[in-house]
Write a protein that holds these residues in place. Sequence first.
Motif, mmCIF file in Angstrom:
data_model
loop_
_atom_site.group_PDB
_atom_site.id
_atom_site.type_symbol
_atom_site.label_atom_id
_atom_site.label_comp_id
_atom_site.label_asym_id
_atom_site.label_seq_id
_atom_site.Cartn_x
_atom_site.Cartn_y
_atom_site.Cartn_z
ATOM 1 N N UNK A 15 12.969 5.315 -1.138
ATOM 2 C CA UNK A 15 12.419 5.516 0.278
ATOM 3 C C UNK A 15 11.354 4.510 0.722
ATOM 4 N N UNK A 16 10.960 3.731 -0.114
ATOM 5 C CA UNK A 16 9.911 2.657 0.399
ATOM 6 C C UNK A 16 10.481 1.233 0.499
ATOM 7 N N UNK A 17 11.426 1.010 -0.384
ATOM 8 C CA UNK A 17 11.852 -0.447 -0.292
ATOM 9 C C UNK A 17 13.314 -0.519 0.174
ATOM 10 N N UNK A 28 0.665 -1.227 0.151
ATOM 11 C CA UNK A 28 0.011 0.010 -0.066
ATOM 12 C C UNK A 28 0.928 1.230 0.092
ATOM 13 N N UNK A 29 1.861 1.265 0.783
ATOM 14 C CA UNK A 29 2.721 2.582 0.895
ATOM 15 C C UNK A 29 3.368 2.761 -0.665
ATOM 16 N N UNK A 30 3.895 1.735 -1.297
ATOM 17 C CA UNK A 30 4.589 2.005 -2.556
ATOM 18 C C UNK A 30 3.512 2.382 -3.586
ATOM 19 N N UNK A 31 2.427 1.547 -3.496
ATOM 20 C CA UNK A 31 1.077 2.133 -4.425
ATOM 21 C C UNK A 31 0.752 3.743 -4.276
ATOM 22 N N UNK A 32 0.703 3.997 -2.989
ATOM 23 C CA UNK A 32 0.073 5.319 -2.669
ATOM 24 C C UNK A 32 1.411 6.334 -2.859
ATOM 25 N N UNK A 33 2.554 6.096 -2.426
ATOM 26 C CA UNK A 33 3.582 7.015 -2.961
ATOM 27 C C UNK A 33 3.730 7.318 -4.375
ATOM 28 N N UNK A 86 11.358 11.323 -13.348
ATOM 29 C CA UNK A 86 12.491 11.137 -12.730
ATOM 30 C C UNK A 86 12.260 10.800 -11.278
ATOM 31 N N UNK A 87 11.028 10.828 -10.685
ATOM 32 C CA UNK A 87 10.811 10.517 -9.366
ATOM 33 C C UNK A 87 10.496 9.116 -8.874
ATOM 34 N N UNK A 88 10.307 8.107 -9.780
ATOM 35 C CA UNK A 88 9.962 6.774 -9.200
ATOM 36 C C UNK A 88 11.178 6.016 -8.333
ATOM 37 N N UNK A 89 12.307 6.384 -9.130
ATOM 38 C CA UNK A 89 13.539 5.793 -8.342
ATOM 39 C C UNK A 89 13.672 6.261 -7.121
ATOM 40 N N UNK A 108 19.236 -1.316 -0.510
ATOM 41 C CA UNK A 108 20.564 -2.289 -0.510
ATOM 42 C C UNK A 108 21.203 -2.620 -1.611
ATOM 43 N N UNK A 109 20.354 -2.894 -2.783
ATOM 44 C CA UNK A 109 20.895 -3.190 -4.048
ATOM 45 C C UNK A 109 21.427 -1.895 -4.619
ATOM 46 N N UNK A 110 20.970 -0.848 -4.105
ATOM 47 C CA UNK A 110 21.392 0.432 -4.802
ATOM 48 C C UNK A 110 22.973 0.730 -4.279
ATOM 49 N N UNK A 111 22.937 0.556 -3.012
ATOM 50 C CA UNK A 111 24.119 0.740 -2.328
ATOM 51 C C UNK A 111 25.274 -0.220 -2.587
ATOM 52 N N UNK A 112 24.983 -1.398 -2.949
ATOM 53 C CA UNK A 112 25.950 -2.441 -3.497
ATOM 54 C C UNK A 112 26.401 -2.061 -4.855
ATOM 55 N N UNK A 113 25.374 -1.610 -5.574
ATOM 56 C CA UNK A 113 25.698 -0.996 -7.108
ATOM 57 C C UNK A 113 26.717 0.027 -7.126
#
Length: 306
Positions: free
Chosen positions: A278-280, A221-226, A270-273, A285-290
């Motif tokens: 913020x929500x996932x 729900x948080x991902x959807x509403x955001x 440009x905002x979805x990433x 973690x994957x972004x930090x690793x990359x």
Amino acid sequence: MILAIIGVPVNVAAIVILSRGQCGLSTCTTRYLLAMAMADLLFIIFEIILRHINAYYFQRNFLSITPVCSVQAVLLRALLDCSVWFTVSFTFDRFVAICCQKLKTKYCTKKTASVVLGTIGILLFAKNIPIYFRFEPDRIIDNVPWSCENKRSYFSDPRWIGFRIFEKVLTPLIPFGLIILLNALTVKHIVVTSRLREALKGQNRVEKHSDPEMESRRKSMILLFTISSSFILLWLVYVLYFFDVDDYFDDYSSYIFDKVAYMLRNLSCCTNTFIYMATLSKFREQLKSAIKYPVTSIIKLCNKQK
């Protein structure tokens, strides 16, 4: 320029990370988010880089030839439509997943997502083919037609007027209304379901038990509403622009209103990433690793050479 510098890398990062399938999302949800990121990336490339930046720095080149810029206009509008309607399809998918448990097992699948996204893409590209015939050259130099100017008939021919109205209704008016409606129905279902589950489990304010299903729904729900809220806020001025609200302003204010409307519309790609970050937690973690990977690779390479 700023939108291009931000929008391209963040959408590429989202595509790469989501493609790995390690963000804790279902394959169905991942398909929709991937499609949205790809549509946003291509829109930024065609609208901001190939159109605005190219026109500002290179006023006459291959992209300025009339047939080429006509094709570019078709692709640009189709990508904008896809970006919007992929968001609608994602919203509907989450609505089914949260509110329609019987339909969920059949609809919320990777195969269904692929069919839905493919069908939407084909129909929207077909819908925008007439745009190619909307333009005529501004000037002809050495038998080469340059620039894309609207034909006079575009503003007077009833067929073109009807097509413009159809475009406005299809994007963004219908998606705007659908997203608000689906979110309202989702909220209503969640409130009713939460009350029923609390009553059945005998929960009270003093003692609360963990509920994995409700926790999963809460994250979804948080991902959807955001995502939906971001879309609505950034497209709101553009929707008002379609209702000719700027007619009540003076010329300068109307000009500023129009520019802000288009700027916020482009910013929505440009905002979805940032929303995923913020929500996932697993996406972060994957972004930090990359981000760390090139640095750690260089350090390991240096250590080996020593």
